[in-house]
Motif scaffolding. Structure first.
Motif, PDB file in Angstrom:
ATOM      1  N   TYR A   1     -22.913   9.537 -15.212  1.00 35.29           N
ATOM      2  CA  TYR A   1     -23.653   8.306 -15.006  1.00 35.29           C
ATOM      3  C   TYR A   1     -24.402   7.933 -16.274  1.00 35.29           C
ATOM      4  O   TYR A   1     -24.915   8.807 -16.972  1.00 35.29           O
ATOM      5  CB  TYR A   1     -24.627   8.432 -13.830  1.00 35.29           C
ATOM      6  CG  TYR A   1     -23.910   8.300 -12.505  1.00 35.29           C
ATOM      7  CD1 TYR A   1     -23.567   7.046 -12.030  1.00 35.29           C
ATOM      8  CD2 TYR A   1     -23.545   9.417 -11.774  1.00 35.29           C
ATOM      9  CE1 TYR A   1     -22.882   6.909 -10.832  1.00 35.29           C
ATOM     10  CE2 TYR A   1     -22.862   9.297 -10.584  1.00 35.29           C
ATOM     11  CZ  TYR A   1     -22.529   8.038 -10.106  1.00 35.29           C
ATOM     12  OH  TYR A   1     -21.840   7.906  -8.944  1.00 35.29           O
TER      13      TYR A   1
ATOM     14  N   ASP B   1      -6.817   3.687   5.953  1.00 36.88           N
ATOM     15  CA  ASP B   1      -6.225   3.323   4.658  1.00 36.88           C
ATOM     16  C   ASP B   1      -6.725   4.213   3.520  1.00 36.88           C
ATOM     17  O   ASP B   1      -6.394   3.973   2.359  1.00 36.88           O
ATOM     18  CB  ASP B   1      -6.557   1.866   4.316  1.00 36.88           C
ATOM     19  CG  ASP B   1      -5.841   0.883   5.218  1.00 36.88           C
ATOM     20  OD1 ASP B   1      -4.832   1.276   5.835  1.00 36.88           O
ATOM     21  OD2 ASP B   1      -6.301  -0.272   5.313  1.00 36.88           O
ATOM     22  N   LYS B   2      -7.586   5.170   3.834  1.00 33.77           N
ATOM     23  CA  LYS B   2      -8.223   6.028   2.826  1.00 33.77           C
ATOM     24  C   LYS B   2      -9.038   5.204   1.835  1.00 33.77           C
ATOM     25  O   LYS B   2      -9.080   5.488   0.639  1.00 33.77           O
ATOM     26  CB  LYS B   2      -7.175   6.856   2.074  1.00 33.77           C
ATOM     27  CG  LYS B   2      -6.393   7.801   2.964  1.00 33.77           C
ATOM     28  CD  LYS B   2      -5.411   8.560   2.102  1.00 33.77           C
ATOM     29  CE  LYS B   2      -4.382   9.280   2.950  1.00 33.77           C
ATOM     30  NZ  LYS B   2      -3.255   9.741   2.163  1.00 33.77           N
ATOM     31  N   LEU B   3      -9.624   4.134   2.339  1.00 32.27           N
ATOM     32  CA  LEU B   3     -10.484   3.288   1.514  1.00 32.27           C
ATOM     33  C   LEU B   3     -11.887   3.286   2.098  1.00 32.27           C
ATOM     34  O   LEU B   3     -12.508   2.238   2.298  1.00 32.27           O
ATOM     35  CB  LEU B   3      -9.928   1.855   1.453  1.00 32.27           C
ATOM     36  CG  LEU B   3      -8.575   1.717   0.763  1.00 32.27           C
ATOM     37  CD1 LEU B   3      -8.023   0.305   0.925  1.00 32.27           C
ATOM     38  CD2 LEU B   3      -8.696   2.061  -0.723  1.00 32.27           C
ATOM     39  N   SER B   4     -12.370   4.481   2.401  1.00 27.64           N
ATOM     40  CA  SER B   4     -13.681   4.603   3.031  1.00 27.64           C
ATOM     41  C   SER B   4     -14.373   5.856   2.524  1.00 27.64           C
ATOM     42  O   SER B   4     -13.722   6.802   2.067  1.00 27.64           O
ATOM     43  CB  SER B   4     -13.511   4.680   4.550  1.00 27.64           C
ATOM     44  OG  SER B   4     -14.730   5.029   5.169  1.00 27.64           O
ATOM     45  N   LEU B   5     -15.690   5.858   2.649  1.00 26.47           N
ATOM     46  CA  LEU B   5     -16.448   7.070   2.342  1.00 26.47           C
ATOM     47  C   LEU B   5     -16.388   8.048   3.510  1.00 26.47           C
ATOM     48  O   LEU B   5     -16.851   9.180   3.405  1.00 26.47           O
ATOM     49  CB  LEU B   5     -17.903   6.704   2.023  1.00 26.47           C
ATOM     50  CG  LEU B   5     -18.094   5.806   0.790  1.00 26.47           C
ATOM     51  CD1 LEU B   5     -19.540   5.324   0.683  1.00 26.47           C
ATOM     52  CD2 LEU B   5     -17.696   6.552  -0.479  1.00 26.47           C
TER      53      LEU B   5
ATOM     54  N   ARG C   1     -14.887  10.268  -7.923  1.00 26.29           N
ATOM     55  CA  ARG C   1     -14.017   9.151  -7.563  1.00 26.29           C
ATOM     56  C   ARG C   1     -13.987   8.139  -8.691  1.00 26.29           C
ATOM     57  O   ARG C   1     -14.981   7.948  -9.397  1.00 26.29           O
ATOM     58  CB  ARG C   1     -14.532   8.440  -6.307  1.00 26.29           C
ATOM     59  CG  ARG C   1     -14.333   9.242  -5.041  1.00 26.29           C
ATOM     60  CD  ARG C   1     -14.744   8.444  -3.826  1.00 26.29           C
ATOM     61  NE  ARG C   1     -14.345   9.146  -2.619  1.00 26.29           N
ATOM     62  CZ  ARG C   1     -13.993   8.557  -1.491  1.00 26.29           C
ATOM     63  NH1 ARG C   1     -13.993   7.237  -1.410  1.00 26.29           N
ATOM     64  NH2 ARG C   1     -13.638   9.246  -0.441  1.00 26.29           N
TER      65      ARG C   1
ATOM     66  N   SER D   1     -12.271   4.050  -9.414  1.00 23.95           N
ATOM     67  CA  SER D   1     -11.551   2.912  -8.858  1.00 23.95           C
ATOM     68  C   SER D   1     -11.331   1.902  -9.977  1.00 23.95           C
ATOM     69  O   SER D   1     -12.295   1.395 -10.554  1.00 23.95           O
ATOM     70  CB  SER D   1     -12.388   2.293  -7.739  1.00 23.95           C
ATOM     71  OG  SER D   1     -11.810   1.109  -7.303  1.00 23.95           O
TER      72      SER D   1
ATOM     73  N   LEU E   1      -7.265   3.883  -6.564  1.00 20.23           N
ATOM     74  CA  LEU E   1      -8.416   4.735  -6.248  1.00 20.23           C
ATOM     75  C   LEU E   1      -7.976   6.186  -6.412  1.00 20.23           C
ATOM     76  O   LEU E   1      -6.991   6.622  -5.801  1.00 20.23           O
ATOM     77  CB  LEU E   1      -8.878   4.488  -4.802  1.00 20.23           C
ATOM     78  CG  LEU E   1      -9.965   5.430  -4.272  1.00 20.23           C
ATOM     79  CD1 LEU E   1     -11.275   5.245  -5.034  1.00 20.23           C
ATOM     80  CD2 LEU E   1     -10.204   5.202  -2.774  1.00 20.23           C
TER      81      LEU E   1
ATOM     82  N   GLN F   1      -5.697   8.601  -4.426  1.00 16.64           N
ATOM     83  CA  GLN F   1      -6.065   8.511  -3.013  1.00 16.64           C
ATOM     84  C   GLN F   1      -5.454   7.270  -2.377  1.00 16.64           C
ATOM     85  O   GLN F   1      -5.054   7.277  -1.231  1.00 16.64           O
ATOM     86  CB  GLN F   1      -7.594   8.468  -2.859  1.00 16.64           C
ATOM     87  CG  GLN F   1      -8.012   8.262  -1.416  1.00 16.64           C
ATOM     88  CD  GLN F   1      -9.338   8.912  -1.108  1.00 16.64           C
ATOM     89  OE1 GLN F   1      -9.699   9.918  -1.700  1.00 16.64           O
ATOM     90  NE2 GLN F   1     -10.063   8.347  -0.161  1.00 16.64           N
ATOM     91  N   SER F   2      -5.409   6.193  -3.140  1.00 21.83           N
ATOM     92  CA  SER F   2      -4.840   4.952  -2.619  1.00 21.83           C
ATOM     93  C   SER F   2      -4.298   4.137  -3.785  1.00 21.83           C
ATOM     94  O   SER F   2      -4.949   4.009  -4.812  1.00 21.83           O
ATOM     95  CB  SER F   2      -5.938   4.164  -1.885  1.00 21.83           C
ATOM     96  OG  SER F   2      -5.565   2.828  -1.740  1.00 21.83           O
TER      97      SER F   2
ATOM     98  N   GLU G   1       0.862  -1.178   0.000  1.00 23.11           N
ATOM     99  CA  GLU G   1       0.000   0.000   0.000  1.00 23.11           C
ATOM    100  C   GLU G   1       0.896   1.225   0.000  1.00 23.11           C
ATOM    101  O   GLU G   1       1.747   1.375   0.887  1.00 23.11           O
ATOM    102  CB  GLU G   1      -0.906  -0.001   1.227  1.00 23.11           C
ATOM    103  CG  GLU G   1      -1.925  -1.128   1.194  1.00 23.11           C
ATOM    104  CD  GLU G   1      -2.796  -1.148   2.429  1.00 23.11           C
ATOM    105  OE1 GLU G   1      -3.927  -0.661   2.360  1.00 23.11           O
ATOM    106  OE2 GLU G   1      -2.348  -1.670   3.463  1.00 23.11           O
TER     107      GLU G   1
ATOM    108  N   LEU H   1     -16.319   2.335  -2.889  1.00 20.22           N
ATOM    109  CA  LEU H   1     -15.453   3.485  -2.641  1.00 20.22           C
ATOM    110  C   LEU H   1     -15.962   4.738  -3.350  1.00 20.22           C
ATOM    111  O   LEU H   1     -15.448   5.824  -3.140  1.00 20.22           O
ATOM    112  CB  LEU H   1     -14.020   3.173  -3.080  1.00 20.22           C
ATOM    113  CG  LEU H   1     -13.388   2.010  -2.322  1.00 20.22           C
ATOM    114  CD1 LEU H   1     -11.996   1.713  -2.845  1.00 20.22           C
ATOM    115  CD2 LEU H   1     -13.346   2.308  -0.837  1.00 20.22           C
ATOM    116  N   GLN H   2     -16.942   4.549  -4.208  1.00 18.80           N
ATOM    117  CA  GLN H   2     -17.534   5.702  -4.885  1.00 18.80           C
ATOM    118  C   GLN H   2     -18.904   6.042  -4.302  1.00 18.80           C
ATOM    119  O   GLN H   2     -19.444   7.115  -4.573  1.00 18.80           O
ATOM    120  CB  GLN H   2     -17.659   5.411  -6.378  1.00 18.80           C
ATOM    121  CG  GLN H   2     -16.291   5.176  -7.028  1.00 18.80           C
ATOM    122  CD  GLN H   2     -16.397   4.647  -8.439  1.00 18.80           C
ATOM    123  OE1 GLN H   2     -17.280   5.026  -9.171  1.00 18.80           O
ATOM    124  NE2 GLN H   2     -15.496   3.770  -8.820  1.00 18.80           N
TER     125      GLN H   2
END
Lengths: 489, 446
Positions: A254, B257-261, A214, A216, A207, A170-171, A61, B381-382
């Motif tokens: 969308y 982990d910055k893997l959240s809303l 956002r 992913s 991400l 972001q990740s 990570e 994540l979105q």
């Protein structure tokens, strides 16, 4: 003592010294005795599946290795058939007494009685040991596979590379796993075979975020027989592809719901055939009467443009095996030829219950599951069209470049999600779209695959079903589906 | 499984040989029997007795490595320790996981809720009867393609080299029935039901048959639905499924982990309608699989997550709690990286709604019974989702099955646009929730 004179009462005093850390010919004697015991009790067929695994996964990570998880497992399953019913018992105890206890439990559950003390235990003549591990020097695969140190170095270098190529990160994650598996199958029909498998996969998960926007995007590559696979991973190319896709999807609109012509990308686009048709050609679905194709062999079930295969032979593809988990050499199975249903995907139970011949497709996630008829490398054959011709045929439609997962239900309805999609207007790709879910009826969609290009591609995938999660390949050239319902906003 | 004290002694002996002084182990054994039937005959019967452990070791530099194994013989354990020791050389150097400060706190007496298992023949007889009853419940129900009846004994434990030891044992039985219809000129329709209890005698097989039959029959007469925006009512199962898919909202590890809303600053924010409250309640009496301690040995507890629409707490491991200056909540699973997950959601009404809503009086409302393909159609994540569903369009109490459709939206908007939370909760395997009404969502039919 010769096995032919073995009496039931002598079983408790038997002791065997099978090689503890390798499945070799020394396992023939105890397994032959137990198979004989099962037959003496009245079982129609008895099968043992022994397994040893050495698994490791690693996660990087950002700029650190945050997880290395090795996993070691041993286990066995015994399956007993009596007429069309079967019982499967699994255990972690691979000793003779442990396997015998599992067998006796299976026999008892099926209402079979152990032979009396003075009954003879028949000898089961196992075939000459078929050791597929001797091919390709498979015994060397585990020691030759990447070390923890090498895995760490490659993943950190990969994560460093994608940082340079993507924006609004972001990740960023790089993931790898190696699944080494040694299996032995012995059955009362004489089957006695061993194999070693080495499955590896590596890839990215990225991400990106910019305010409320956002995206992913993930990508994986896989291999089934190359210990040096990780070192050969072209992470720079994959990093460029993932970064580009994430950038395009970050501000995507969308999708507007409706019915559209859709062009599916090659390679992982093949998940549509996997979900909408492949599962419905497994004999487990015929057994449950959950496939509309059960009585359609020899009939037209798809557009005449469509030919499809399921096989276990393509070099290093993710669903490639030398033998299946019932000890049968794998095959190349023609499923559909020019729209006509030719064959089903069948395992041992499928043959017993439906009569369709075995195709080397008995597969399972581990010893915890009985084998079931499952796909291997499944793909639509290349067609005759140029890719430009597919796009040129669409006035307004959707290009699904990257598909996510999907599923098929008991009534043949399927669905899958598009991770990366674009609007097609007047034959040209115009803008990125997000949030598309494609739904339909298997029987109907197969008739609507009207064009296939020449660019067959294969991609690794994971398939979950009755016998657990297994490694498979999905594949196809670019295809055009004349119309499909797209769920969106 | 080898008894836990013997296992501890074997591990201790090998650890000493390998120079390992700090370790902990989480392990579990499952003994299970399960049956499936088809058209009046037993089809497949399974039994298993399997054990596995995960061992963590810390080296002299205080970095940590793990290994899981199913080989619990002394040699297998030693191999696992050696492998974990090697892995510890690649362990993280910052925020290294450690023993939970609550792994040794006193807890109520050890839980042992095992009951004797019924003979497999009784499982087969019971399931055959259930299949027969379901097939006889309506002429259109021609098949029960997916069914199963199982009983399980589960033992789990946690121990560490400082003397912590926790154990618990439980039994439970469960059944599922999924029936299918065939009618001339119509598409096949299918629906199912699931029940769980502590033992086979307590299992509500008749209730499962009735529920599966009613649901399946309710889909017999179906219609296409015109695409558009509709008010939506989520069943308990559907709402809990969606909540579970977006559980990163509450997951402290995901947040770090910055893997959240969510972010660490989200606590105290209004993230939902004030009508909504959500808790994670592992010890709720209706949670038959409830665990009294987590993978780190931390006692589990009720955690209020959303109170009257306000985000009030996250779910923590020992490590995330330390980093975020909070208390562990008993939601950890150990591994090279400790993960966090919910146990049993409890959704209940918060503030009083302006008016009570009812399907008996509402018009053109979509009642979603079950969402499908959550693994594929949720972008967790979105915040977005686009999912196929089984359900009905309801007009003044009259339910008409929807042939095939998807529902799409943003989960954060769903939470904020809740207009009513009914009062009567329904028990599901994943939690407890009443039906939840949402103002408007996109439905795609034709």
């Amino acid at each position: 003592m010769s096995p032919t004179t073995l009496l039931s009462r002598q079983l408790p005093s038997l002791s065997y010294t099978s090689t503890p850390d390798r499945f070799d010919e020394t396992w023939a004697a105890p397994l032959s005795t137990l198979l004989g015991l099962g037959r003496a009790a009245g079982a129609d067929l008895v099968e043992f599946f022994l397994e040893r695994t050495n698994y490791i996964d690693c996660l990087a990570e950002d700029d650190a290795i945050t997880s290395i998880t090795p996993s070691l497992a041993i286990g066995a399953g015994v399956r007993v058939f009596r007429k069309q019913a079967d019982c499967y018992v699994s255990t972690n105890d691979l000793s003779f007494s442990g396997l015998k206890t599992a067998l006796e439990k299976a026999l008892s559950i099926l209402g079979l009685t152990l032979p009396s003390a003075t009954s003879f235990i028949p000898e089961i003549n196992l075939e000459m040991f078929r050791d597929y591990a001797t091919k390709k020097d498979k015994d060397l695969w585990l020691p030759q596979a990447s070390s923890m140190s090498e895995i760490s170095q490659v993943l950190l270098a990969a994560n460093d590379d994608i940082q340079k190529k993507a924006t609004h990160i972001q990740s960023r994650r790089a993931v790898y796993f190696r699944d080494w598996q040694e299996v032995l199958v012995a059955a009362s029909d004489g089957t006695f075979a061993r194999d070693i498998r080495l499955t590896q996969s590596v890839g990215y998960s990225l991400l990106c975020a910019d305010g409320d926007h956002r995206s992913s995007i993930s990508k994986r590559v896989g291999d089934t027989s190359n210990p040096s696979f990780l070192g050969a991973w072209d992470y720079q190319e994959d990093a460029s592809e993932v970064a580009e896709s994430a950038g395009k999807m970050l501000y995507a609109d969308y999708v507007e719901s409706g019915t559209y012509p859709v062009i599916m990308s090659n390679a992982f686009g093949g998940v549509i055939f996997h979900e909408a048709c492949g599962h419905l050609l497994e004999t487990t679905q015929i057994e449950r009467q959950t496939t509309p194709f059960a009585d359609k062999k020899g009939e037209k079930i798809a557009h005449e443009n469509l030919t499809a295969w399921d096989e276990g032979l393509t070099d290093r593809a993710f669903g490639t095996l030398d033998m299946d988990d019932e000890g049968m050499a794998v095959q190349r199975t023609l499923l559909i030829e020019k729209g006509i249903l030719k064959n089903f995907i069948s395992d041992r139970a499928g043959f017993i219950r439906t009569g369709h011949p075995r195709t080397g497709s008995g597969r399972r996630s581990s010893y915890a599951y009985a084998a079931a008829s499952r796909m291997r490398n499944t793909y639509i054959a290349p067609g005759e069209y140029e890719l430009d011709q597919l796009f040129a045929s669409v006035d307004k439609g959707i290009y699904c470049k990257k598909l996510g997962g999907g599923s098929v239900g008991a009534t043949g309805q399927f669905n899958f999600a598009a991770d990366e999609a674009y609007l097609i207007e007047n034959g040209k790709i115009t803008k990125p779209l997000q949030g598309a879910t494609l739904i339909g009826e298997a029987k109907e969609i197969m008739q609507k695959i009207s064009m296939s290009s020449q660019d067959l591609g294969l991609a690794p995938g994971f398939c979950g079903s009755v016998s657990g999660s297994i490694y498979v390949t999905v594949g196809q050239p670019h295809i055009k589906v004349d119309s499909i319902t797209v769920g969106g906003r | 499984m080898t008894d836990v004290k013997t296992l501890f002694n074997n591990v201790k002996e090998s650890a000493t040989e390998l120079g390992i002084s700090k370790f902990d182990i989480y392990g579990a054994t499952i003994d299970s029997n399960s049956v499936q039937v088809y058209q009046g005959e037993a089809k497949q019967i399974k039994a298993s007795s399997r054990s596995s452990i995960i061992v963590r070791v810390w080296n002299d530099e205080q970095t940590m490595g793990v290994t899981t194994t199913t080989d619990l013989n002394p040699l297998g354990l030693k191999m696992a320790l050696q492998t974990a020791q090697e892995a510890s050389n690649f362990g993280v150097k910052e925020n290294v996981p450690d023993f939970s400060p609550e792994a040794s706190v006193t807890m109520p007496d050890q839980v042992d809720q095992k009951v004797p298992q019924a003979p497999v023949s009784e499982l087969i007889t019971s399931l055959l009867q259930a299949e027969k009853d379901l097939l006889e419940s309506h002429p259109a129900i021609t098949d029960v393609p997916y069914n199963g009846l199982s009983q399980n004994d589960s033992d789990r434990f946690y121990l560490n080299s400082e003397g912590a030891l926790r154990q618990e044992a439980r039994s439970y039985a469960s059944v599922y029935l999924y029936s299918k219809t065939e009618e001339p000129g119509k598409k096949p329709r299918a629906a199912g039901a699931y029940k769980i209890s502590r033992s086979l005698p307590e299992l509500d097989l008749k209730g499962c048959v009735t529920e599966a039959a009613e649901k399946t029959i309710s889909h017999l007469h179906y219609e296409k639905i015109i695409s558009g925006k509709y008010p939506v009512v989520f069943s308990a199962e559907a709402f809990l499924g969606l909540l579970g898919a977006f559980s990163n909202l509450f997951n402290a590890q995901n947040i770090l982990d910055k893997l959240s809303l969510s972010t660490p600053e989200s606590l105290g924010e209004t993230i939902a309608s004030p009508l909504l409250c959500v808790a994670d309640d592992p010890l709720h009496p209706e949670n038959l699989g409830g665990e009294t301690f987590d993978g780190e040995g931390t006692p589990t507890r009720k955690v209020e997550l959303i109170k009257d629409g306000v985000l009030t707490s996250f779910l923590h491991s020992a490590g995330t709690a330390k980093r975020m200056n909070a208390q562990p909540t008993g939601n950890a699973s150990i591994g090279a990286k400790v993960s966090v997950s919910p146990h049993f959601y409890h959704v209940y009404p918060g503030a009083k709604a302006e008016q009570d809503l009812s399907l008996e009086t509402a018009e053109n409302v979509i009642l979603i019974d079950e969402l499908h393909a959550l693994h594929a159609g949720v972008k967790s994540l979105q915040g977005s989702f686009s999912l196929p569903f089984d359900g009905w369009i309801v007009n003044r109490g009259k339910k008409t099955s929807i042939e095939s459709a998807t529902v799409a939206g943003d989960f954060r908007e769903v939470l904020k646009s809740i207009v009513y939370v009914e009062s009567e909760p329904e028990i599901t395997p994943g939690g407890l929730s009443p039906r939840v009404w949402v103002g408007e969502l996109s439905i795609t039919g034709e």
